[in-house]
Design an enzyme around this catalytic site. Structure first.
Site, PDB file in Angstrom:
ATOM      1  N   TYR A  91      36.322  38.257  36.183  1.00 24.00           N
ATOM      2  CA  TYR A  91      37.139  37.806  37.303  1.00 24.00           C
ATOM      3  C   TYR A  91      36.489  38.205  38.629  1.00 24.00           C
ATOM      4  O   TYR A  91      36.341  37.373  39.542  1.00 24.00           O
ATOM      5  CB  TYR A  91      38.534  38.415  37.190  1.00 24.00           C
ATOM      6  CG  TYR A  91      39.485  38.052  38.301  1.00 24.00           C
ATOM      7  CD1 TYR A  91      40.230  36.877  38.245  1.00 24.00           C
ATOM      8  CD2 TYR A  91      39.661  38.884  39.399  1.00 24.00           C
ATOM      9  CE1 TYR A  91      41.112  36.542  39.264  1.00 24.00           C
ATOM     10  CE2 TYR A  91      40.541  38.564  40.422  1.00 24.00           C
ATOM     11  CZ  TYR A  91      41.260  37.394  40.347  1.00 24.00           C
ATOM     12  OH  TYR A  91      42.133  37.076  41.365  1.00 24.00           O
ATOM     13  N   SER A 106      38.989  37.799  46.346  1.00 20.68           N
ATOM     14  CA  SER A 106      39.733  38.957  45.828  1.00 20.68           C
ATOM     15  C   SER A 106      38.978  40.225  46.172  1.00 20.68           C
ATOM     16  O   SER A 106      37.738  40.237  46.201  1.00 20.68           O
ATOM     17  CB  SER A 106      39.870  38.858  44.304  1.00 20.68           C
ATOM     18  OG  SER A 106      40.417  40.049  43.770  1.00 20.68           O
TER      19      SER A 106
END
Length: 252
Positions: free
Chosen positions: A157, A142
């Protein structure tokens, strides 16, 4: 024949990747956790187009189920393709939770870690005997792990996705004697079901993110699927150990 396993193939990036690979003549196994209808829809669309596909249940956060899952994969390969090896693996399944650092709790962190890092790590380990020499692995990372995607609330995250990038490099090094290439792809804001289907529930979030993107829109599953499919293909045969951002120029 090339056969790829895609975790989280019932929607979003995983579903788009399955469809893209099928168009290139690759057989596809997709996994699902809470969306069996989506997985079956993926399989049906592929078979209607003349491809071959199958769907298997998998909770990537439940390591204790992996040995049984690998046996399911072996049976599926034999029954559908009369094969005993995968040529590609896409570690795509995951989840997202947003909490400010000072509010993050151990339970939420562990849930994220199990799905984003521990699960893919040990699933890949279990699948190594089923992955052909000369094959390829793509992990979904990501841009939250990089400077362009730093967003308050995503420290856990982003940190775990950063760990995926480092793990990818180690895998590329350790699996190179078998000719297995390993890369990761870092999406920017992309329309998926992550975050409890956040974009569908909060469409007002889309325009500000599109305004921050050089190419003027948020990503779609197909945008990321094309990059993943390339990295699995012969065209990506000289690329390994890389993390490739596919964000349309987010925060460029």
């Amino acid at each position: 024949m090339n056969i790829s396993l895609i975790t989280g193939g019932s929607s979003g990036i995983g579903q788009s990747t399955a469809l893209q690979l099928s168009r290139q003549g690759t057989g596809v196994i997709v996994t699902y956790r809470n969306n069996p209808d989506g997985a079956e829809a993926t399989v049906e669309q592929i078979t209607r187009s003349g491809g071959t596909a199958a769907a298997l249940p998998l909770d990537v956060g439940s390591v204790e189920t992996f040995d049984g899952f690998v046996e399911d994969v072996r049976r599926c390969l034999k029954d559908v393709w009369q094969a005993d090896r995968l040529t590609g693996l896409v570690n795509n399944a995951g989840l997202s939770r947003a909490l400010p650092f000072d509010q993050m709790d151990v339970g939420t962190f562990d849930e994220l870690s199990d799905a984003l890092l521990k699960g893919p790590y040990f699933l890949t380990q279990r699948l190594l005997p089923v992955l052909a020499d000369g094959g390829a692995i793509v992990n979904t990372s990501s841009n939250a792990a990089g400077l362009t995607g730093l967003t308050p609330g995503f420290s856990a995250y982003g940190a775990l996705k950063g760990a995926v990038v480092v793990w990818t490099r180690y895998l590329a090094k350790e699996l190179s004697p078998r000719g297995i290439r390993v890369n990761s792809v870092a999406p920017g804001p992309t329309r998926t079901r992550l975050g409890d289907d956040g974009f569908a529930k909060h469409p007002e979030l889309i325009a500000p993110l599109a305004a921050q993107t050089a190419l003027g829109r948020i990503g779609e599953g197909e945008d990321i699927a094309g990059v993943i499919a390339f990295l699995l293909s012969d065209g990506g045969g000289w690329i390994t150990g890389q993390d490739i951002e596919a964000s349309g120029g987010f925060n460029l």
